[in-house]
Write an enzyme that holds these catalytic residues in place. Structure first.
Site, PDB file in Angstrom:
ATOM      1  N   CYS A 454       1.749   4.387  -4.934  1.00 40.64           N
ATOM      2  CA  CYS A 454       3.109   4.201  -4.416  1.00 40.64           C
ATOM      3  C   CYS A 454       3.123   3.221  -3.249  1.00 40.64           C
ATOM      4  O   CYS A 454       4.124   2.539  -3.016  1.00 40.64           O
ATOM      5  CB  CYS A 454       3.708   5.544  -3.994  1.00 40.64           C
ATOM      6  SG  CYS A 454       2.678   6.473  -2.843  1.00 40.64           S
ATOM      7  N   HIS A 827       3.485   9.983   0.704  1.00 37.98           N
ATOM      8  CA  HIS A 827       4.115   9.185  -0.364  1.00 37.98           C
ATOM      9  C   HIS A 827       4.915   8.052   0.258  1.00 37.98           C
ATOM     10  O   HIS A 827       5.464   8.192   1.358  1.00 37.98           O
ATOM     11  CB  HIS A 827       5.032  10.093  -1.189  1.00 37.98           C
ATOM     12  CG  HIS A 827       5.735   9.402  -2.314  1.00 37.98           C
ATOM     13  ND1 HIS A 827       5.061   8.842  -3.374  1.00 37.98           N
ATOM     14  CD2 HIS A 827       7.055   9.170  -2.542  1.00 37.98           C
ATOM     15  CE1 HIS A 827       5.939   8.297  -4.212  1.00 37.98           C
ATOM     16  NE2 HIS A 827       7.152   8.485  -3.720  1.00 37.98           N
TER      17      HIS A 827
END
Length: 996
Positions: A454, A827
């Site tokens: 990510c 994330h």
């Protein structure tokens, strides 16, 4: 006597009169009488019991039968013979079309009087065969319950040997056909009682003959796994499973999941129907069996089955939390389904629209069961927030709904996620990406997460949304001797033209992978961005210059052309220059060094430093969402009127000091408050953008991006161990160091240094301070006197001859957010918008401004949220508030685009003119063909997947519409009673919706 009794029963006398006469007949029957009279009375009482049209007549028949069975046993045994019973069971009793429904009750009544008779064994043998035959005929639940009652009271009539196993199997098939045809609560309760009687008989048989359990379960699995076109088996089968000993569970599940003869479709059908059993209100241990089978399927890596079943059933399971009677089991299944579904956010996101409504309903119920459910549900939701961060717009309503409930600590969350995952091997689920049926409604394309990638996806999307950079990359010619830039061009081209909802950046990842990164581990996106830009820059320095077309178009003067064509694309787009000056505090000599940068790394000032009152020799202005007008007097430059200036550095008369100014909303010509960023003279009611603008400015007690830039640019004292070696003094001296920006990049990249090393824990910790982000930023750039005169002559910048500084305006275009508390975990996702020149092509270039109404408002440009494969519409309001709602989600890397009309206006004009002449970038033939082929391949994949899913979905058991439960709760706030969401009794409609 039989004639008398019949006449009395059939008469029109009042019941109390008839009851007295019947009592006298019954008393007389206790006396000795001949066989013929007994037979007559037995025939009459049998007729009354089996065909009586009133309850009273059947009661009279029953009393007479009991008297004769007790006082005339020999005659009763002779009457109640095998041949008569066989006739009753096979042919029935009464006229055709109106056969009696009480034959089994009659036989059960009579059996108690013949148990010791010589014919008893013959009767038992007959009944063993006949009850098996009856069960094979699939009787109604009521008749089946009567058979069960008969066999429970008289176990001698239960089939034995091989017939016993067959009986168990057929009884299970019979239960599978049960349906409750009425919606009345009394009828439903009666149905549940009937089912309990039948399943209770199975339990009795299994206790005495354990060898029948496994074959019975095999038959049960055959029923629920059947894929034939037929009516779905009844949820009443759940009542069977509750009586299976739990010690058999491991063996049963192991055999099922390792049986190669069971197809995936059959297994999916079976587990889907089992999950429907959470609706069954009387089942015990149902949730344990469902979870055990799900775990068994995960153990043998049947992930496709688990994914399909979870996505198709999780909403129905969730809706059952409304009902106290099945809440505990439904919550257990829901917890496992969500905590195990960790490869994708899909399952959790299906529930998001329903969570606030359910929470409100549970609060309204106000019971111990509801309170416990709310606490466990909140824990589950926070686990999902932790696992699937990056969806602030979706999560805000849910977070609002559960904000008053306890929040689990991170160790608890990690424990729950760790113990429930389908597999600890992430690569085993790599092929099961979130299913995206079509391209996002935004028209943008997502990037597939290849295993903690990510950080790369967010950076690529931010670079892609930098439209000037994207167009330049897409305009690259073939054979440019830049392999990495070529791969980026292909990736951008697919993001621009692919029909897929998301594409895989695998090829670019392998080409741009920093060699020191650990595969599969989370990385620092800022570190990756620096490495990527440096690679692209170094690669181009040894290859062709991609701005050759600008030279051919003769849009630049020779000097400017030489200046720009000697730069790489990375330098043109992201490169800036900074002058570092060190002044010896003894001799006041100043040494300076200019160096290039592609990003500014902004450290957080010490907590005891008051940024709002600090001084800086350079100005950084934060501007709310407003029209940016050229200054009325471009030739006037002064420092801040609120903060005294510092003395300029010796031997540097050009570097006149300027002080920090932070601008909020202001009417034209009004002064702004530099300390708060709030306008003091605007009528708030008149400007609808005021609320949004205030969010762009920092509260008094928080940091802002201008604060961090000012700290970066503020003078630093070099003393003690950090003394400066002055060449003029030829010794170590106290000194002052200051950084000045001498060339502003086209795209300004700001990295907020949130990760610092903690020597106590020997780990990198994250600074979670909220930093307000201005949508428009003014950056001070140091210019030479010659440049200042040229700028002032054009009237394009707020600079004065000899002043040394001009303000360059930047528009926010991307924000990369890190969610988590460590750089090694968490994330990344990003907000982006496509910033283009706010001055229209028709704008006069003589510096005369057009009216403000002709310019775009900053807030009118659409924001997007890029989170791996998912792309959605967003807003600057979401960007501003994300950390307020989710404290671990903090802005990390910011992209700003320079507005035209500044020092680099020639580059802006060249890019705009090239765009006008050539329109959209034209891709070379090989790239266009590759995209076209992939789009065709995607359509073929879609067709194939549609066929495969049709087979899967058609195999899934059809169950009642789950959303009716939630809709009923929303629409019927006044409902009360049992299984309704608000009480513990029962409304008939909601009860029927629960069970069936």
């Amino acid at each position: 006597m039989d004639k008398i009794l019949e006449a009395v029963v059939m008469s029109s006398y009042p019941n109390n009169v008839k009851q007295g006469l019947v009592r006298r007949v019954i008393e007389a029957a206790k006396q000795p009488m001949d066989s013929e009279q007994c037979w007559s009375m037995l025939e009459l009482s049998t007729k009354l019991y089996l065909t009586g049209d009133t309850k009273y007549k059947r009661e009279v028949g029953k009393e007479v039968l009991e008297v004769y069975g007790h006082y005339h046993p020999e005659e009763f045994e002779e009457f109640f013979n095998v041949r008569f019973l066989l006739s009753l069971l096979q042919e029935g009793y009464g006229p055709l079309g109106k056969r009696s429904h009480y034959v089994l009750d009659y036989i059960q009544l009579g059996l108690q009087f013949v148990l010791e008779s010589p014919s008893a064994n013959s009767i038992f043998s007959l009944l063993r065969i006949e009850v098996l035959r009856k069960i094979c005929e699939r009787p109604s639940p009521k008749q089946c319950a009567k058979i069960s009652k008969l066999l429970t009271q008289h176990p001698q009539c239960i089939p034995t040997g091989k017939h016993q196993l067959l009986f168990c199997q057929q009884l299970i098939r019979c239960i599978g056909h049960f349906q409750c045809v009425s919606e009345g609560e009394e009828e439903i309760m009666e149905f549940l009682e009937q089912v309990n009687k039948v399943s209770g008989l199975l339990q009795r048989i299994w206790r005495t003959q354990t060898s029948t359990i496994l074959p019975s379960l095999k038959e049960l699995f055959t029923i629920i796994s059947s894929t034939e076109e037929q009516e779905a088996p009844s949820n009443a089968l759940a009542s069977v499973v509750q009586f299976v000993p739990l010690e058999l569970m491991d063996g049963v599940i192991r055999n099922l999941t390792n049986d190669d003869s069971i197809t995936d479709v059959q297994m999916m059908m079976a587990i889907g129907r089992m999950i429907d059993w959470v609706s069954w209100p009387l089942g015990k241990n149902i949730d344990k069996w469902i979870i055990a089978l799900l775990k068994g399927l995960a153990a043998v890596k049947k992930f496709s089955i688990l994914i399909e079943v979870t996505l198709s059933k999780i909403e129905k399971v969730f809706s059952k939390l409304l009902y106290p009677i099945v809440r505990e089991g439904a919550l257990s299944v829901l917890q496992y389904m969500l905590l195990s579904f960790q490869h994708s956010h899909e399952a959790f996101h299906l529930l998001l629209p329903h969570i606030p409504r359910l929470v409100a309903s549970l609060r309204k119920e106000d019971s111990n069961s509801a309170t416990s459910c709310l606490e466990q549900l909140a824990e589950l939701i926070h686990c999902m927030f932790f696992r699937f961060s990056g969806f602030p717009d979706l999560y805000e309503p849910v977070l609002e709904a559960v904000k008053a409930l306890p929040i689990p600590n991170e160790d608890r969350i990690k424990h729950l996620l760790g113990q429930n995952a389908w597999t600890s091997q992430k690569n085993e689920l790599a092929c099961f990406y979130p299913r995206l049926a079509s391209k996002s409604e935004t028209g943008k394309i997502g990037l597939i997460n290849l295993g903690n990638t990510c950080y790369m996806n967010s950076i690529i999307q931010s670079l892609f949304m930098a439209s000037d950079f994207r167009h330049s990359v897409l305009n690259l010619t073939e054979g440019n001797s830049q392999p990495l830039m070529t791969k980026l061009q292909w990736l951008f081209a697919f993001l621009e033209h692919s029909q897929r909802p998301a594409i895989s950046p695998e090829s670019f990842l392998s080409a741009s992978w920093p060699p020191w990164f650990t595969p599969g581990a989370q990385q620092d996106c800022s570190e990756y961005l620096k490495y990527l830009l440096d690679r692209l820059h170094e690669e181009e320095k040894t290859g062709k210059r991609i701005y050759q077309k600008l030279k051919e178009s003769s849009l630049m003067s020779q000097a400017v052309e030489h200046h720009y064509l000697n730069k790489t694309l990375i330098e043109k787009m992201f490169g800036g220059k900074m002058m570092t000056k060190i002044r010896c505090l003894k001799c006041l000599n100043v040494s300076s060094r200019e160096e290039a940068f592609t990003d500014l790394s902004l450290a957080f000032p010490p907590s005891d430093r008051n940024m709002r009152g600090s001084t800086s020799i350079l100005p950084v202005e934060e501007i709310g969402p407003q029209f940016i007008e050229p200054p009325e007097n471009a030739g006037q430059l002064t420092g801040s009127p609120w903060i005294p200036r510092k003395a300029p550095m010796a031997a540097d008369p050009a570097a006149l000091p300027m002080l920090v100014e932070t601008l909020g909303f202001q009417e034209p010509g009004e002064a702004a408050n530099p300390l708060t960023g709030n306008d003091t003279g605007m009528d708030k009611a008149k400007d609808p953008l005021l609320a949004l603008g205030e969010q762009a400015c920092a509260p008094k007690d928080s940091r802002s991006v201008p604060d961090l830039i000012n700290y970066f640019l503020s003078p630093e004292r070099l003393t003690a161990e950090n003394k400066y070696h002055c060449e003029k003094c030829a010794s170590l001296q106290d000194a002052e160091k200051v950084a000045e920006l001498t060339e502003g990049p086209h795209y300004l990249i700001l990295t907020l240094l949130r990760f610092s090393f903690d020597p106590r824990t020997m780990k990198r910790k994250k600074i979670l301070d909220n930093v307000s982000i201005p949508v428009v930023l003014k950056l001070p750039i140091l210019v030479s006197p010659e440049e200042t005169e040229e700028v002032c002559r054009c009237g394009k910048d707020s600079a004065a001859p000899g002043s040394g500084f001009m303000s360059v305006v930047y528009d926010l275009c991307s924000v990369v957010v890190h969610s988590g508390i460590s750089s090694e975990s968490g994330h990344y996702y990003c907000y982006s918008r496509e910033c283009t020149d706010t001055v229209p092509h028709g704008q006069p270039r003589d510096g005369t401004p057009k009216p403000a109404s002709d310019k775009q408002l900053d807030f009118e440009i659409q924001w997007y949220l890029f989170n791996d494969t998912r792309v959605s519409f967003s807003s600057f309001e979401s960007v501003s508030n994300v950390t307020s709602f989710f404290p671990k989600d903090t802005a990390y890397v910011l992209f700003y685009r320079q507005r035209p009309g500044r020092k680099s206006c020639l580059l802006h004009e060249a890019l705009a003119e090239a765009s006008r002449l050539h329109g959209e970038p034209s891709l070379h033939k090989d790239l266009m063909e590759a995209i076209s082929k992939d789009n065709i391949l995607y359509l073929q994949e879609q067709e194939k997947e549609a066929r495969n899913r049709a087979a899967y979905i058609s195999a899934l058991p059809k169950s009642p519409l789950w959303w009716r439960d939630l809709d009923r709760d929303k629409d019927d706030d006044s409902s009360s009673g049992g299984c309704s969401p608000a009480a513990g009794g029962g409304g008939s409609g909601s009860f029927h919706g629960l069970v069936f």
